[in-house]
Structures are given as structure tokens and as C-alpha cells.
Motif scaffolding. Structure first.
Motif, PDB file in Angstrom:
ATOM      1  N   VAL A 142       0.822  -1.283  -0.039  1.00  0.00           N
ATOM      2  CA  VAL A 142       0.041  -0.014  -0.132  1.00  0.00           C
ATOM      3  C   VAL A 142       0.730   1.267   0.009  1.00  0.00           C
ATOM      4  N   SER A 143       1.889   1.258   0.853  1.00  0.00           N
ATOM      5  CA  SER A 143       2.816   2.622   0.966  1.00  0.00           C
ATOM      6  C   SER A 143       3.471   2.843  -0.203  1.00  0.00           C
ATOM      7  N   GLN A 144       4.051   1.812  -0.756  1.00  0.00           N
ATOM      8  CA  GLN A 144       5.122   2.043  -1.810  1.00  0.00           C
ATOM      9  C   GLN A 144       4.557   1.754  -3.361  1.00  0.00           C
ATOM     10  N   GLY A 145       3.418   0.779  -3.388  1.00  0.00           N
ATOM     11  CA  GLY A 145       2.990   0.520  -4.628  1.00  0.00           C
ATOM     12  C   GLY A 145       1.613   1.323  -4.625  1.00  0.00           C
ATOM     13  N   THR A 146       0.824   1.024  -4.077  1.00  0.00           N
ATOM     14  CA  THR A 146      -0.757   1.854  -4.236  1.00  0.00           C
ATOM     15  C   THR A 146      -0.673   3.263  -4.240  1.00  0.00           C
ATOM     16  N   PHE A 147       0.181   3.733  -3.150  1.00  0.00           N
ATOM     17  CA  PHE A 147       0.367   5.235  -3.057  1.00  0.00           C
ATOM     18  C   PHE A 147       1.710   5.723  -3.496  1.00  0.00           C
ATOM     19  N   GLY A 148       2.573   4.825  -4.169  1.00  0.00           N
ATOM     20  CA  GLY A 148       3.641   5.409  -4.805  1.00  0.00           C
ATOM     21  C   GLY A 148       4.593   6.030  -4.137  1.00  0.00           C
ATOM     22  N   GLY A 149       4.799   5.515  -2.492  1.00  0.00           N
ATOM     23  CA  GLY A 149       5.678   6.205  -1.800  1.00  0.00           C
ATOM     24  C   GLY A 149       5.341   7.464  -1.063  1.00  0.00           C
ATOM     25  N   GLN A 150       4.112   7.754  -1.209  1.00  0.00           N
ATOM     26  CA  GLN A 150       3.560   9.258  -0.787  1.00  0.00           C
ATOM     27  C   GLN A 150       2.935   8.877   0.598  1.00  0.00           C
ATOM     28  N   ASP A 151       3.652   9.385   1.743  1.00  0.00           N
ATOM     29  CA  ASP A 151       3.064   8.966   2.979  1.00  0.00           C
ATOM     30  C   ASP A 151       2.018  10.019   3.472  1.00  0.00           C
ATOM     31  N   TRP A 152       1.196   9.473   4.331  1.00  0.00           N
ATOM     32  CA  TRP A 152       0.111  10.083   4.841  1.00  0.00           C
ATOM     33  C   TRP A 152       0.558  11.462   5.707  1.00  0.00           C
ATOM     34  N   ARG A 153       1.507  11.685   6.145  1.00  0.00           N
ATOM     35  CA  ARG A 153       2.022  12.680   7.043  1.00  0.00           C
ATOM     36  C   ARG A 153       2.347  13.959   6.106  1.00  0.00           C
ATOM     37  N   ARG A 154       3.026  13.654   4.929  1.00  0.00           N
ATOM     38  CA  ARG A 154       3.357  14.688   4.117  1.00  0.00           C
ATOM     39  C   ARG A 154       2.419  14.983   3.118  1.00  0.00           C
TER      40      ARG A 154
ATOM     41  N   PRO B 215      -1.362  14.473   3.739  1.00  0.00           N
ATOM     42  CA  PRO B 215      -2.682  14.184   4.618  1.00  0.00           C
ATOM     43  C   PRO B 215      -4.044  13.918   3.856  1.00  0.00           C
ATOM     44  N   GLY B 216      -3.885  14.392   2.622  1.00  0.00           N
ATOM     45  CA  GLY B 216      -5.113  14.131   1.683  1.00  0.00           C
ATOM     46  C   GLY B 216      -5.132  12.651   1.318  1.00  0.00           C
ATOM     47  N   THR B 217      -4.055  11.863   1.450  1.00  0.00           N
ATOM     48  CA  THR B 217      -4.255  10.540   1.181  1.00  0.00           C
ATOM     49  C   THR B 217      -4.448   9.641   2.348  1.00  0.00           C
ATOM     50  N   ALA B 218      -4.393  10.122   3.509  1.00  0.00           N
ATOM     51  CA  ALA B 218      -4.523   9.513   4.926  1.00  0.00           C
ATOM     52  C   ALA B 218      -6.051   8.648   4.826  1.00  0.00           C
ATOM     53  N   ARG B 219      -7.061   9.094   4.554  1.00  0.00           N
ATOM     54  CA  ARG B 219      -8.169   8.640   4.849  1.00  0.00           C
ATOM     55  C   ARG B 219      -8.387   7.149   3.898  1.00  0.00           C
ATOM     56  N   ARG B 220      -7.924   7.537   2.726  1.00  0.00           N
ATOM     57  CA  ARG B 220      -8.073   6.574   1.529  1.00  0.00           C
ATOM     58  C   ARG B 220      -7.125   5.430   1.904  1.00  0.00           C
ATOM     59  N   MET B 221      -5.770   5.943   2.382  1.00  0.00           N
ATOM     60  CA  MET B 221      -4.817   4.824   2.570  1.00  0.00           C
ATOM     61  C   MET B 221      -5.276   3.903   3.788  1.00  0.00           C
ATOM     62  N   PHE B 222      -5.953   4.519   4.620  1.00  0.00           N
ATOM     63  CA  PHE B 222      -6.228   3.702   6.011  1.00  0.00           C
ATOM     64  C   PHE B 222      -7.392   2.671   5.555  1.00  0.00           C
ATOM     65  N   THR B 223      -8.280   3.253   4.682  1.00  0.00           N
ATOM     66  CA  THR B 223      -9.349   2.523   4.070  1.00  0.00           C
ATOM     67  C   THR B 223      -8.783   1.059   3.143  1.00  0.00           C
ATOM     68  N   VAL B 224      -7.984   1.391   2.635  1.00  0.00           N
ATOM     69  CA  VAL B 224      -7.306   0.188   1.646  1.00  0.00           C
ATOM     70  C   VAL B 224      -6.435  -0.659   2.283  1.00  0.00           C
TER      71      VAL B 224
END
Length: 274
Positions: free
Chosen positions: A77-89, A91-100
Motif C-alpha cells: 500500500v505504501s510503496q505501490g498503491t500510493f507510490g511512496g507518498q506518505d500520509w503525513r506529508r 494528509p489528503g491521502t490518509a483516509r483513503r490509505m487507511f481504508t485500503v
């Protein structure tokens, strides 16, 4: 033909954004010292996404963390689905990342079981179907964040479980004689010391705090069996199928416990009791 590298189904925390420490909830209990809501970072999560008490989790009341296994979903999820873009830097990805993340975790668990089934010679009659299932599940795991969030993962599990059940039947049929069927059984605290459970069906059985010392579990189907605080000292689990490291981490045992290839004795099994 789809090929899954074994390491891709093992947690690589260095390449994960601490997703299990944020996305998942836990409640104050024997497994966790405090309550935590889903989507809220654990107080022990550091800025570098490492656990501040990793070496003392059990001593600090977080034994549940030592049992959890994401089967490699975290780094995917961290490196593939979201391409290395972390939820702290971002934050707009956080909710979707935590759902996935929980969805990916279930898909990777299925990939783990399918991969194991493909190594079992008695399951050759379903190997072709298993290979197709492997490709399908891996393809779903490679989907977009939106596709993963909308996935009916229960339906996928049900479809794969048909093949895993057939695999189990073929493997256990190799054991002569009548096999015990304890599927989903309540065996909490059961006295099973030295029991002959070769080829038994223990799928989803509740074996919490069961005494399984010196039990023979060779070729038993252990998928989903709850081994929390079960005593596996001296037990023989060689050849058992669908056993995971997380199940062993939840149990008790010692160096005399015999394990299937690819699994290891948890470090706390080697510590002297207090």
C-alpha cells in the motif's frame, strides 16, 4: 503465469508508513494497554514510522502488536498503491490509505494461502485453478485506491476458500484412518496433551489456552485456528497446512515444538518464564 516472491508476502516495516499502527483500532485488553480508534496514530509511533517500544511490546502491554501480521500489505500500500507518498506529508491521502490497508491485508493473506497450496503435491488436481486464483487476487491487489476501497473482499475470500477447502481435503486424505473434524469448534482450555490430531480439520477452531503439549498436528488444517495462549510445547506441526507465523506468535511453546518449513519459533518462546 503469475509469480509471487515470498518476501513480498512478509511484512517489511522499513518500507511501510506505520499503517498497522494508525489504520487499525484496538481496545484496552490483555492484548493492548490502551484504547485506540481507527485512523488515529498509536502514541508509540515515531516520526520515522517506527515503534518507540518495539523491543518491549509485551512488557508494555502490547502483545497484540507482536501477533499481528500484515502479510506484506503495508509496504504494498505504501510503496505501490500510493507510490511512496506518505500520509503525513500528504494528509489528503490518509483516509483513503487507511481504508485500503485492511483490504490489501486480506488479499495478501489469501495470496499467502494460495501460494502455500501450490507447493502441496496432493493438491495437484486443483493447481491450475489455484494458479488462476493467484493471478486474479494479485491483479485485484494491484488495483487503484478507489478500486480497492470498493472491492467486495468477502466475495473474493469465499471464492478462494472453495479451492483452499478442496486443497485441505486432498492433503488430509493422505493420512490413513478417520480424521477428527473440529472445524469451528469451541476448544478453549481443552486438554489435548498428546492428542492424535493428524489430518484433523481445525479450521477456525477456538483453541485459546488449550493444552496441546506433545500433540500430533501433522497434516492438520489450521487455517484461522485461534491459538492465543495455547501451549504447543513439544507439539509436532510439521506438514500442517495454512498455519501462519501470527498464529504461532500468539501461542506458547519452546524449542521442542516442531514447525513447518518457513515458520520460526517466536522469540518469546525462548525466554524463561517468570
Amino acid at each position: 503465469m503469475t509469480h509471487i516472491a515470498p518476501d513480498s508476502l512478509r511484512a517489511d516495516c522499513a518500507n511501510c508508513f506505520g499503517l498497522c499502527c494508525v489504520a487499525l483500532p484496538f481496545a484496552a485488553s490483555a492484548d493492548f494497554a490502551v484504547d485506540k480508534d481507527a485512523g488515529r496514530p498509536c502514541a508509540n509511533l515515531q516520526q520515522d514510522f517506527r515503534c518507540g517500544i518495539h523491543a518491549r511490546l509485551r512488557e508494555e502491554g502490547f502483545s497484540g502488536c507482536t501477533v499481528f501480521d500484515c502479510f506484506g500489505a503495508g509496504q504494498r500500500v505504501s510503496q505501490g498503491t500510493f507510490g511512496g507518498q506518505d500520509w503525513r506529508r500528504a494528509p489528503g491521502t490518509a483516509r483513503r490509505m487507511f481504508t485500503v490497508f485492511p483490504v490489501m491485508r486480506q488479499l495478501h493473506e489469501l495470496l499467502w494461502y494460495i501460494t502455500e497450496a501450490l507447493t502441496l503435491p496432493p493438491a495437484r488436481p486443483v493447481h491450475a485453478d489455484l494458479r488462476r486464483a493467484l493471478g486474479k487476487v494479485d491483479g485485484l491487489a494491484g488495483g487503484s485506491p478507489d478500486a480497492l476501497a470498493d472491492l467486495d473482499v468477502a466475495a473474493v475470500r469465499q471464492e478462494v476458500n472453495v479451492l483452499l477447502s478442496r486443497t485441505s481435503e486432498l492433503v488430509r486424505a493422505e493420512i490413513p484412518g478417520r480424521k477428527k473434524n473440529h472445524r469451528g469448534a469451541d476448544l478453549m482450555g481443552a486438554r489435548l496433551k498428546g492428542a492424535d490430531l493428524r489430518g484433523a480439520n481445525l479450521r477456525g477452531a477456538y483453541l485459546i489456552a488449550a493444552d496441546l503439549k506433545d500433540a500430533d498436528l501433522r497434516s492438520a488444517d489450521l487455517i484461522g485456528a485461534d491459538f492465543r495462549d495455547a501451549d504447543l510445547t513439544g507439539a509436532d506441526l510439521t506438514g500442517s497446512i495454512f498455519l501462519t507465523q501470527a498464529q504461532l506468535n500468539a501461542a506458547k511453546g519452546d524449542p521442542t515444538t516442531k514447525l513447518p518449513d518457513g515458520l520460526t519459533h517466536p522469540t518469546h518462546w525462548h525466554r524463561p518464564s517468570t
